[in-house]
Design an enzyme around this catalytic site. Structure first.
Site, PDB file in Angstrom:
ATOM      1  CG  HIS A  74      -1.980  -0.966   1.235  1.00  0.00           C
ATOM      2  ND1 HIS A  74      -3.217  -0.758   0.672  1.00  0.00           N
ATOM      3  CD2 HIS A  74      -2.006  -2.221   1.733  1.00  0.00           C
ATOM      4  CE1 HIS A  74      -3.969  -1.837   0.838  1.00  0.00           C
ATOM      5  NE2 HIS A  74      -3.248  -2.747   1.486  1.00  0.00           N
ATOM      6  CE  LYS A 109      -6.142  14.252   0.583  1.00  0.00           C
ATOM      7  NZ  LYS A 109      -6.318  12.992  -0.136  1.00  0.00           N
ATOM      8  NE  ARG A 110      -3.782  10.016  10.375  1.00  0.00           N
ATOM      9  CZ  ARG A 110      -3.399   9.034  11.168  1.00  0.00           C
ATOM     10  NH1 ARG A 110      -4.059   7.889  11.210  1.00  0.00           N
ATOM     11  NH2 ARG A 110      -2.347   9.168  11.955  1.00  0.00           N
ATOM     12  CE  LYS A 117      -2.289  10.910   3.455  1.00  0.00           C
ATOM     13  NZ  LYS A 117      -2.920  10.076   2.411  1.00  0.00           N
ATOM     14  CB  THR A 123      -9.959   5.212  -1.038  1.00  0.00           C
ATOM     15  OG1 THR A 123      -9.452   5.506   0.266  1.00  0.00           O
ATOM     16  CG2 THR A 123      -9.294   3.957  -1.569  1.00  0.00           C
ATOM     17  CE  LYS A 147     -13.713   6.226   0.863  1.00  0.00           C
ATOM     18  NZ  LYS A 147     -12.862   6.189   2.075  1.00  0.00           N
TER      19      LYS A 147
HETATM   20  C1  M8P Z   1       0.068   2.275   8.262  1.00  0.00           C
HETATM   21  C2  M8P Z   1       0.617   2.101   9.542  1.00  0.00           C
HETATM   22  C3  M8P Z   1      -0.164   1.953  10.662  1.00  0.00           C
HETATM   23  C4  M8P Z   1       0.397   1.786  11.913  1.00  0.00           C
HETATM   24  C5  M8P Z   1       1.765   1.762  12.043  1.00  0.00           C
HETATM   25  C6  M8P Z   1       2.553   1.917  10.940  1.00  0.00           C
HETATM   26  C7  M8P Z   1       1.996   2.094   9.692  1.00  0.00           C
HETATM   27  C8  M8P Z   1       2.781   2.274   8.551  1.00  0.00           C
HETATM   28  C9  M8P Z   1       2.220   2.444   7.307  1.00  0.00           C
HETATM   29  C10 M8P Z   1       0.852   2.440   7.166  1.00  0.00           C
HETATM   30  C11 M8P Z   1       0.277   2.644   5.829  1.00  0.00           C
HETATM   31  O1  M8P Z   1       0.844   2.244   4.852  1.00  0.00           O
HETATM   32  N1  M8P Z   1      -0.903   3.288   5.696  1.00  0.00           N
HETATM   33  C12 M8P Z   1      -1.561   3.567   4.593  1.00  0.00           C
HETATM   34  S1  M8P Z   1      -1.148   3.043   3.025  1.00  0.00           S
HETATM   35  N2  M8P Z   1      -2.667   4.303   4.576  1.00  0.00           N
HETATM   36  C13 M8P Z   1      -3.240   4.466   3.350  1.00  0.00           C
HETATM   37  O2  M8P Z   1      -4.253   5.100   3.194  1.00  0.00           O
HETATM   38  C14 M8P Z   1      -2.556   3.765   2.209  1.00  0.00           C
HETATM   39  O3  M8P Z   1      -3.386   2.724   1.689  1.00  0.00           O
HETATM   40  C15 M8P Z   1      -4.523   3.128   0.952  1.00  0.00           C
HETATM   41  C16 M8P Z   1      -5.280   1.877   0.524  1.00  0.00           C
HETATM   42  O4  M8P Z   1      -4.551   1.165  -0.413  1.00  0.00           O
HETATM   43  C17 M8P Z   1      -4.089   3.986  -0.237  1.00  0.00           C
HETATM   44  O5  M8P Z   1      -5.244   4.447  -0.914  1.00  0.00           O
HETATM   45  C18 M8P Z   1      -3.263   5.182   0.236  1.00  0.00           C
HETATM   46  O6  M8P Z   1      -2.766   5.878  -0.890  1.00  0.00           O
HETATM   47  C19 M8P Z   1      -2.091   4.692   1.085  1.00  0.00           C
HETATM   48  O7  M8P Z   1      -1.386   5.776   1.618  1.00  0.00           O
END
Ligand code: M8P
Length: 820
Positions: A366, A557-558, A563, A665, A669
Site C-alpha cells: 500500500h 485525509k490524514r 499529502k 480512496t 468518494k
Molecule cells: C500504516 C501504519 C499503521 C500503523 C503503524 C505503521 C503504519 C505504517 C504504514 C501504514 C500505511 O501504509 N498506511 C496507509 S497506506 N494508509 C493508506 O491510506 C494507504 O493505503 C490506501 C489503501 O490502499 C491507499 O489508498 C493510500 O494511498 C495509502 O497511503
C-alpha cells in the site's frame, strides 16, 4: 425490495413486526420500558431487532460454505475502519424504510437514534477503510470471505483541538457495549512468545525436530461481527481477537503467593489488544506492535487450519480450499508461522510446506514511502519469536542460493534482495519476506504498481516475472453513495433505476442527462441541500457558521507532508494576500475545509494543524475579506463525519507529490458524490482522469517521473521562491510570523525547511497549482457548466466500485467463486 425473496422461515420484516420486535427487545433485552428509555436504549433495542434478522442469514451462509466445501478467502488486516453499522445493516438487508416507519409509530426519530452509535474506528485511514469496503463487496458478491483482525479496546484516538493544537483523546468505543459483536468464549487459542528452541532428532532418527520452548503464553479469544451483503442473503464474518491472560499464568504465581505480580502479568498480556497503533511509520520501540502482529496472525492461522482440517485430511490441498490475503506487511509473520505449523506441528517436509505456503498467501503493498516499509530488528525479533527467526533465516538461505544461481557472481543483487537487511543493524525486511512467501503481490493503482515493478521491487519483478500485479482500489457504493447521500441516490434512481447500487458502471447511463438542464438543476439542488445540511452540522459540532452559497473546497485525509496540506494552505494564503491587495472580487467566494488527524509523534504534521488554525484566525478577523474566504479546520475527521462532508463538497483536493500517494480512496468518494477534483497525476487520480476525461478534472504539477528527475538533478527550492515573487512572499509570511505575531519564530524552521529542503516539492508545484486553481475559479463562475461536469464525474466513477476491485482479486489472485 421484494421481501418474498427472503426465506419464509426467517423473522418477519414488515413494519408491524419490526415495531413489535423493537418494543420487545427494549423490554426483554435492555430491561427498560418506553417511559424510561432514552435514545441510547432505543438505539440498542433497534440494533438488537435488526441483528436478530442478520443472525439467521449469517448462520445459513456459514453452513453453506461448509456444506459446499468451497474455497475461502481470509483477509488478514491489522485495521478494519468500519464506522457505524446500524444504517448499513438496515440498508443492506433492505428494510430501512420499514424500520423508519416502525420507529415513527413508536414516536421515535431514526436519524437521531443513529447518532447514538459510536464509530468502530479500528483503523487509521485509507488502508483500514479499504479493508472495510472490501468486506462489504465480498459479501455483496456472495464470496466466502472472512476478515481477521484485532478487537482493539481503544480504536483511533479522537482529535480535540485546543488553542489550535491537536490533543489526542482515547476512544473508549466499547464502554457502553457493542450490540454488533458476538463473544465466542469457546473459540480460544494459545499464543506463545519468547523462550528458546531445543533441537532433537525425530523418534525414527530420520530428521531434526525443533521444539520451541516459549516462556510466555497468552490466549486469543474470538469476537464475531456479521458482515451483510447488499440485497443478498449472504452474511460473512469478521472475526476479531481479544487477548486474555491464561489461567495457568495466574495459578503459577498464586502458588508462589505473589498475588500482585499475578494480576500485573495478567494486565500485561491483556495489553496486546488494548490499543490501535496510530500510523506512525518512523517511531521506535514498537515491541507491542510486533506482539500484536504475531498475536492475531497466530490465532487466525490456528483457526483457519482447524476449520480446514475439520473436513480435510491432506494439508497439501490447503491452497485449493484456502487463500490468505495479507493487507500490507503488517500480518507477514503469517508466512513463517504457517511454515512452523506445517513443519513443527504437522511434521511436513520443508519443500511440501513451502509450496503450500507460497500457494496460499498473497500480499498487497500500500505504500512506497521508504519509512513505511516495515523492518524489524533481528535482536528484538529473535527474543520474541526465536523459532520464527530460525525459519526466516532458512527461507532466506534457500532464496539467496536460488538468486545466486540465477545471477552468478553478482554479490550486489544478493545484498539488495536479501530478506535480512544489513544497513543500520540487521533487520528483517518484511516486504521481501512477503514477496518471497506469496504467489501474488499487488499494488493498489496503475501508477503505484508500475513504480513497484520499475523501482522499489524491480529486482523481484525480474526474478519473479508476473508475480506483481495491479488491482486498483475501490470504494463501496453502498456506504459512500446510497447511505451517505440518499438525496443523490434517489435522484439517480429516478433517472436510471437502482441497478447501479450493485453494478456501479451503470452510472454511465447518467451521461445522457448531462445535456438536460432541468436534470442538472436538480443535481445542483441535491448538492446545495447537502451544503446546507453540512452548515447545520458545522454549527452543531464545531460552533462555526458556514455560508452554503460559497464553494466548499475540501481536503480531508490524514495530515502528512506528502499529502501537502501545506500547498493548500499556501494557496489559501495567496488568495488572502490578493484580497488584502484590494482584489477580493476576483475570487469566487470559498470555504476551504481541511480535516484530518496527525500521528501523535509526527511533529511537523501537528505543526501544520496549528498553522492552519493560525491562518484561519487571521483570515476570520480581517474585514477586507468581506466574507469571500473562510478557512476552517474540521476536528476529528472520521468515517461518520466523512459521510457528512463528502456529499457537501464542490471541490476535492488531491494534491500529493506525484509518486507518493499509492492510490487514495477519498478521491473516489468525493468524485462519486459530484465534486470536481483538483489534483496531481498521482495514484488513482490518473485513472480518475482517464475515466472522467481531461475536461472534467483539474490536473496540475510535476509527474512522478518529473519529480524523480528534478530530485536527481538537484532541487533547490529557494531558487523557485526567488523566481516567483508571490510564492516568496507567502513562504516569508509563514516563516516570519505573520500568522503568529505573539510568537514570531513559531514557523521559522518550517519556512526555512521549505526554502532549503522541501522534499515534497511544494514550491516546485506552487505556480502550477495556482494556475489550476484559477481554472477552477473560472468554471465555478458558470454554475450550470460546473454542475454538468460534476454530474459527469458521478456518471464515470463506476470503475471505482470495490465490487470491481473484489472481482479482480477473485479472478486474478484468489481464484474463488461466489457461493451461488
Ligand atoms: C500504516 C501504519 C499503521 C500503523 C503503524 C505503521 C503504519 C505504517 C504504514 C501504514 C500505511 O501504509 N498506511 C496507509 S497506506 N494508509 C493508506 O491510506 C494507504 O493505503 C490506501 C489503501 O490502499 C491507499 O489508498 C493510500 O494511498 C495509502 O497511503
Amino acid at each position: 425490495m421484494d421481501p418474498s425473496r427472503y426465506n419464509q422461515d426467517y423473522l418477519p420484516i414488515d413494519v408491524e413486526a419490526l415495531q413489535e420486535a423493537v418494543s420487545r427487545r427494549l423490554i426483554y433485552r435492555i430491561g427498560k420500558d418506553p417511559f424510561t428509555a432514552n435514545d441510547w436504549d432505543w438505539y440498542r433495542a433497534l440494533s438488537f431487532a435488526v441483528r436478530d434478522r442478520l443472525i439467521e442469514r449469517w448462520m445459513e451462509t456459514q453452513r453453506s460454505y461448509y456444506r459446499k466445501d468451497i474455497k475461502r478467502v481470509y483477509y488478514l488486516s491489522l485495521e478494519f475502519l468500519i464506522g457505524r453499522t446500524l444504517t448499513n445493516s438496515m440498508l443492506n438487508m433492505g428494510f430501512m424504510d420499514s424500520c423508519d416507519a416502525a420507529l415513527q409509530r413508536l414516536g421515535l426519530d431514526l436519524e437521531r437514534l443513529r447518532e447514538e452509535e459510536p464509530d468502530a474506528a479500528l483503523g487509521n485511514g485509507g488502508l483500514g477503510r479499504l479493508a472495510a469496503c472490501l468486506l462489504d463487496s465480498m459479501a455483496t458478491l456472495d464470496l466466502p470471505g472472512t476478515g481477521y483482525g484485532i478487537r482493539y479496546e481503544y480504536g483511533m484516538f479522537r482529535q480535540k483541538i485546543e488553542d489550535g493544537r491537536q490533543i489526542e483523546v482515547p476512544d473508549n468505543w466499547l464502554s457502553r457495549g457493542n450490540p454488533w459483536e458476538f463473544p465466542r468464549p469457546e473459540v480460544v487459542y494459545p499464543i506463545r512468545f519468547g523462550g528458546h528452541v531445543a533441537v532433537g532428532k525425530r523418534h525414527d532418527g530420520s530428521r531434526y525436530v525443533f521444539h520451541w520452548m516459549p516462556d510466555e503464553e497468552v490466549l486469543a479469544m474470538a469476537y464475531d461481527t456479521p458482515i451483510p451483503g447488499y440485497h443478498t442473503d449472504t452474511v460473512n464474518n469478521l472475526r476479531l481477537w481479544s487477548a486474555r491472560a491464561t489461567e495457568e499464568f495466574d495459578l503459577q504465581c498464586f502458588n508462589q503467593g505473589q498475588y500482585i505480580k499475578a494480576v500485573e502479568g495478567k494486565a500485561l498480556s491483556e495489553n496486546i489488544s488494548k490499543v490501535l497503533y496510530p500510523e506512525d511509520s518512523s517511531s521506535e520501540n514498537q515491541k507491542l506492535r510486533l506482539r500484536q502482529q504475531y498475536f492475531f496472525v497466530s490465532a487466525s492461522l490456528q483457526d483457519i487450519l482447524r476449520r480446514f482440517q475439520s473436513n480435510h485430511d491432506d494439508l497439501r490441498e490447503l491452497p485449493d480450499k484456502v487463500t490468505i490475503q495479507l493487507n500490507d506487511t503488517h500480518p507477514a509473520i503469517a508466512i513463517p508461522e504457517l511454515m512452523r505449523l506445517l513443519l513443527d506441528e504437522r511434521e511436513l517436509e520443508w519443500q511440501a510446506a513451502w509450496e503450500i505456503t507460497v500457494r496460499t498467501f498473497s500480499y498487497t503493498n500500500h505504500t512506497l514511502l521508504p519509512e513505511a516499509l516495515e523492518t524489524w530488528p533481528v535482536g528484538l525479533f529473535s527474543q520474541m519469536l526465536p523459532r520464527h527467526m530460525q525459519l526466516i533465516y532458512e527461507i532466506n538461505r534457500r532464496f539467496m542460493l536460488q538468486v545466486s544461481h540465477a545471477y552468478p557472481g553478482d554479490g550486489d543483487i544478493l545484498r539488495r534482495m536479501s530478506i535480512i537487511g544489513e544497513e543500520g543493524g540487521k533487520r528483517i525486511r518484511m516486504a521481501h519476506l512477503a514477496i518471497v512467501g506469496s504467489h501474488a503481490v499487488n499494488g493498489v493503482s496503475a501508477l503505484h504498481t508500475h513504480l513497484l515493478k520499475s523501482s522499489t521491487f524491480a529486482d523481484f519483478e525480474r526474478y519473479f516475472p508476473g508475480r506483481i500485479k495491479n488491482v486498483t482500489n475501490g470504494i463501496t457504493p453502498r456506504r459512500w453513495l446510497n447511505q451517505a447521500n440518499p438525496g443523490l441516490a434517489l435522484l439517480i434512481n429516478e433517472a436510471i433505476g437502482d441497478g447501479w447500487v450493485k453494478d456501479l458502471e451503470r452510472l454511465q447511463e447518467l451521461r445522457e442527462f448531462a445535456d438536460d438542464p432541468a436534470f442538472i438543476e436538480r443535481f445542483a439542488d441535491v448538492k446545495m441541500n447537502r451544503k446546507i445540511r453540512f452548515a447545520a452540522y458545522a454549527r452543531r459540532h464545531y460552533g462555526q457558521l458556514l455560508d452554503p452559497h460559497t464553494m466548499y473546497d475540501v481536503q480531508v485525509k490524514r495530515i502528512h507532508e506528502y499529502k501537502r496540506q501545506l500547498l493548500n494552505l499556501m494557496r489559501t494564503i495567496t488568495h488572502y494576500r490578493r484580497m488584502r491587495g484590494g482584489n477580493a472580487r476576483e475570487l469566487m467566494p470559498r470555504t476551504v475545509l481541511i480535516g484530518g488527524k496527525a500521528a501523535p509523534g509526527y511533529w511537523r504534521a501537528k505543526q501544520i494543524i496549528r498553522l492552519i488554525h493560525d491562518v484561519a484566525d487571521v483570515i476570520d478577523n480581517d474585514p477586507q475579506v468581506e466574507g469571500r474566504l473562510k478557512l476552517l479546520f474540521l476536528p476529528n475527521y472520521d468515517v461518520s463525519s466523512a459521510a457528512e462532508i463528502i456529499p457537501a463538497a464542490n471541490l476535492s483536493q488531491q494534491i500529493s507529490t506525484a509518486g507518493m500517494e499509492a492510490s487514495g480512496t477519498g478521491n473516489m468518494k468525493l468524485a462519486l458524490n459530484g465534486a470536481l477534483t483538483i489534483g496531481t497525476m498521482d495514484g488513482a487520480n490518473i485513472e480518475i482522469h482517464d475515466r472522467v476525461g481531461a475536461d472534467n478534472i483539474f490536473t496540475f504539477g510535476l509527474s512522478a517521473d518529473e519529480v524523480a528527475n528534478l530530485k536527481h538533478a538537484g532541487y533547490r527550492p529557494r531558487e523557485w521562491a526567488e523566481r516567483d515573487e508571490e510564492l516568496k512572499a507567502v513562504v516569508e509570511m509563514i516563516r516570519d510570523g505573520y500568522f503568529s505575531p505573539e510568537e514570531p519564530d513559531r514557523y521559522r524552521n518550517l519556512g526555512e525547511d521549505l526554502l532549503n529542503q522541501d522534499p515534497f516539492m511544494v514550491l516546485a508545484d506552487y505556480r502550477a497549482y495556482m494556475e489550476a486553481d484559477e481554472r477552477v475559479n473560472r468554471l465555478y463562475a458558470e454554475p450550470a457548466e460546473w454542475h454538468r461536469r460534476a454530474l459527469i464525474n458521478t456518471a464515470m466513477m463506476g470503475y471505482f466500485s470495490s465490487d470491481r476491485t473484489i472481482d479482480e482479486y477473485a479472478r486474478k489472485i484468489w481464484r474463488v467463486k461466489p457461493r451461488r
